[in-house]
Design a protein around this motif. Structure first.
Motif, short mmCIF file in Angstrom:
data_model
loop_
_atom_site.label_atom_id
_atom_site.label_comp_id
_atom_site.label_asym_id
_atom_site.label_seq_id
_atom_site.Cartn_x
_atom_site.Cartn_y
_atom_site.Cartn_z
N ASN A 191 0.81 -1.22 0.00
CA ASN A 191 0.00 0.00 0.00
C ASN A 191 0.85 1.27 0.00
O ASN A 191 0.51 2.26 0.65
CB ASN A 191 -0.97 0.00 1.18
N ARG A 192 1.97 1.24 -0.70
CA ARG A 192 2.86 2.38 -0.93
C ARG A 192 3.62 2.82 0.32
O ARG A 192 4.29 3.85 0.31
CB ARG A 192 2.10 3.59 -1.52
N LEU A 193 3.56 2.04 1.38
CA LEU A 193 4.26 2.43 2.61
C LEU A 193 5.70 1.93 2.63
O LEU A 193 6.50 2.37 3.46
CB LEU A 193 3.51 1.88 3.84
N GLN A 194 6.01 0.99 1.75
CA GLN A 194 7.37 0.46 1.65
C GLN A 194 7.68 0.19 0.19
O GLN A 194 6.78 -0.09 -0.61
CB GLN A 194 7.48 -0.86 2.43
N THR A 195 8.96 0.20 -0.14
CA THR A 195 9.35 -0.12 -1.51
C THR A 195 10.78 -0.64 -1.52
O THR A 195 11.38 -0.92 -0.47
CB THR A 195 9.16 1.10 -2.44
N LEU A 196 11.34 -0.77 -2.73
CA LEU A 196 12.72 -1.21 -2.92
C LEU A 196 13.39 -0.22 -3.87
O LEU A 196 12.73 0.39 -4.71
CB LEU A 196 12.74 -2.61 -3.53
N ALA A 197 14.72 -0.08 -3.75
CA ALA A 197 15.47 0.73 -4.70
C ALA A 197 16.02 -0.19 -5.78
O ALA A 197 16.06 -1.41 -5.62
CB ALA A 197 16.61 1.45 -3.97
N CYS A 198 16.42 0.41 -6.90
CA CYS A 198 16.97 -0.37 -8.03
C CYS A 198 18.21 0.33 -8.56
O CYS A 198 18.14 1.50 -8.94
CB CYS A 198 15.96 -0.47 -9.16
N THR A 199 19.33 -0.38 -8.61
CA THR A 199 20.56 0.20 -9.16
C THR A 199 20.93 -0.48 -10.46
O THR A 199 20.80 -1.70 -10.60
CB THR A 199 21.73 0.10 -8.15
#
Ligand SMILES: Cc1ncc(C[n+]2csc(CCOP(=O)(O)OP(=O)(O)O)c2C)c(N)n1
Ligand SMILES: [Mg+2]
Length: 626
Positions: free
Chosen positions: A80-88
């Motif tokens: 629900n948009r409260l957490q995510t991941l980064a992408c390199t």
């Protein structure tokens, strides 16, 4: 406080590890990890930093940069948009592979942080491997392609510049109204350059996600209009689910008697068997929702961006006096269709509307009509679940079998082909997070990486990836990643040997299914979609392909075997691919709806001329909602 000497990439990794969100008193880390594929553009910068600070931020190795963005995006949606991941990624192709993922995230309003490598800020070794040389612009790189598909974009030309940029990135990512892809392009030399960063940069930082409510006068105006209307309907979009407003929506509907239709992103807002649930609305809608829409004089949109599929290309609402009330956190959406703008959080706004409407409810007969429509629609679903089509089963039977086998809290995922429409109509949702069809970008290939993101976000749920052969061929490599990460998926590969959805779309525009099947080229002809097409079907064995990637593969030759396969799959610890062939032509019909796809105005082909005549007729129903 003092300073700490770090490379820009080290500083960024440590910063990301300390960002939190909070809503309704619950705090969680915003970035739970970083996906990546290394190359010369990020190996010594972000790559080295992820190694040195591996305990702060988990690194996940992906197979394809586009796919890893899908994984991160699906993860964010499930959370629900409260957490995510980064992408390199590295520079050049690794970076531009992420552009499609960025567009998908931004269009679906889902937060994802992209860190493409970029060419040397110093420009000294130019042109570096994979550098675009623009004769007219020394400051241009392929990463400028992220600008239109990012909600925030910056290129970090000096190590200290990451301080304001990282904060700006967080502002956008954690804003429900603004969120989408955020791109920080990181020149490969700057990533590895050191700076004395203030220690405060690495402190725990909590981004509070509040629940703003609209102006009281606007709530009153909306309530007035609702009281004066007779045929009302709610259209629940993705914002209903992201705001965790589904309980409040159900109570609001029950108290007022206003029935609810659902968009693709909003499906699951109501349980399918609720007497006020009309199911899918629009081009892929049910007759229950589409009939209510056609007559409605007032429609309350909750967290919807009113895509053409939802409005059936603006033909769904035919009452000449139709008015809209738009509950939305984003002004962009609230203003659509000349609606009364209730700019605010979906849950808090529905609560306020409920108070303002105290004592109000629709006529008993209208409530009863909704209950009846819900039952009639479910009978149609049951019919399509049990067609018993031979020799090959129909896709609707496969959907029914998976739905009946799955638990309410399990998640079905899909994105492109004929299945999203069929799932929108037919999937019986029992849990607000049980239905995950990406239909903002409808991106072929999202299914498997998306399924992985869902499973990472909700390991306790079984994830059923429903994927066509076309999507499977486009992007299947993340099966390997799901096995690497021990995140089991149950992939149901529904094989009709081609792009069946586009085949029927093509026939509907008079183009005879051209170019939509897997056929040999023979005698200079690639087969048209007819039985006697020269060349025959290509010898593709997708089950074998899945086996080679390490999946546990089950070939199901019938619906009976599919049931057995699903039971077997449940006890397998790693990713399972169930392969089943279906009848390419046995589709689910449309229910009193239209989708605007232009037809050639002139042609020497009779099929096209006939389609054009029908198209012009249908198009007359399009409205402007001014
Ligand atoms: C990346 C991408 N390219 C093209 C399309 C257009 N498109 C939509 S569905 C489809 C065919 C999908 O084939 P398959 O996965 O086998 O599903 P089917 O239509 O057979 O159900 C195509 C080409 C798309 N949605 N995404
Ligand atoms: Mg297909």
């Amino acid at each position: 406080m003092g300073t700490v000497r770090l490379t820009m990439a080290q500083a960024l990794v440590r910063f990301l590890a300390n960002q939190y969100t909070e809503r309704d008193g619950n705090e969680q880390r915003f970035f739970t990890g970083c996906f990546g594929i290394f190359g010369h553009g990020n190996v010594a910068g972000v790559g080295q930093a992820l190694l040195e600070y591996a305990e702060d931020l988990t690194y996940y190795q992906a197979r394809n940069e586009q796919a890893m963005v899908h994984t991160a995006t699906a993860y964010a949606r499930q959370k629900n948009r409260l957490q995510t991941l980064a992408c390199t990624s590295s520079i050049g192709p690794g970076a531009t592979n992420m552009v499609t993922g960025a567009a998908l995230a931004t269009i679906n309003r889902l937060p994802v942080l992209l860190l493409p490598g970029d060419v040397f800020a110093s420009r000294s070794p130019d042109p570096v491997l994979q550098q675009l040389e623009a004769p007219h612009d020394g400051d241009l790189s392929v990463n400028d392609a992220f600008r239109p598909v990012s909600r925030y974009w910056d290129r970090i030309n000096r190590p200290e510049q990451i301080i304001p940029s990282a904060l700006a990135a967080m502002r956008v990512l954690t804003s429900p109204a603004e969120t989408g892809a955020v791109t920080l392009a990181l020149p490969q030399d700057v990533q590895a350059e050191a700076f004395d960063y203030p220690e405060e940069l690495f402190g725990r930082r909590v981004w509070r996600i509040t629940r703003p409510v609209p102006d009281a006068a606007e709530i009153e105006r909306a309530a007035d209009l609702i009281r004066r209307s007779r045929r009302l309907m709610i259209v629940a979009g993705g914002g209903t689910i992201y705001s965790e407003a589904t309980e409040v929506l159900r109570r609001f509907a029950e108290r007022t008697g206003i029935p609810v239709g659902e968009t693709q992103a909003g499906k699951g807002s109501m349980p399918y068997d609720h007497p006020l649930a009309l199911g899918a609305v629009g081009a892929t809608g049910t007759f229950a929702a589409n009939r209510a829409a056609r007559e409605a004089d007032l429609v309350i949109g909750v967290g919807t961006r009113w895509s053409d599929f939802t409005t059936a290309s603006k033909t769904a609402f035919q009452n000449p006096d139709i008015r809209f009330v738009n509950v939305n956190i984003a002004g962009l959406d609230a203003v659509k269709h000349a609606g009364i703008r209730l700019v605010g959080d979906a849950r808090a706004t529905l609560e306020a509307l409920d108070v303002a409407l105290a004592g109000y409810e629709v006529e008993a007969a209208y409530r009863e009509a909704s209950r009846k429509a819900n039952g009639e629609w479910d009978a149609e679903v049951q019919r399509l679940y049990s067609l018993d089509h031979r020799p090959l089963p129909a896709q609707s039977e496969v959907i029914g079998t998976v739905n009946s086998f799955s638990e309410p809290e399990d998640v079905v995922v899909c994105a492109a082909g004929s299945m999203p429409g069929d799932l929108h109509k037919l999937w019986r949702t029992r849990d607000p997070k049980g239905y995950h069809v990406e239909y903002g970008y409808s991106c072929m290939g999202y299914e498997i990486p998306g399924g992985l993101g869902i499973k990472m976000a909700a390991p306790e749920r079984e994830v059923y990836v429903m994927i066509g052969d076309g999507s499977y061929l486009m992007m299947n490599a993340e099966i390997v990643t799901s096995i690497q990460e021990d995140r089991k998926l149950t992939i149901v590969l529904v094989d009709n040997s081609g792009f069946s959805s586009i085949g029927s779309l093509s026939r509907s525009v008079g183009a005879q299914g051209f170019g939509t099947q897997y056929r040999y080229r023979k005698n200079g002809s690639i087969g048209l979609d007819t039985e006697d097409s020269p060349g025959g079907i290509l010898p593709v064995d997708l089950a074998k392909n899945a086996e080679s990637l390490g999946a546990h593969v089950i070939r199901a030759g019938s619906i009976g075997e599919l049931k057995g396969a699903l039971a077997e799959a449940k006890d397998v610890y790693r990713t399972v691919v169930i392969h089943i062939a279906v009848d390419r032509y046995e589709g689910v019909p449309d229910y009193e709806s239209f989708w605007d796809v232009p037809v050639a105005e002139v042609s020497g082909m009779e099929s096209v001329n006939a389609a054009y005549a029908e198209y012009t007729e249908n198009k007359r129903a399009e409205r402007r909602y001014l």
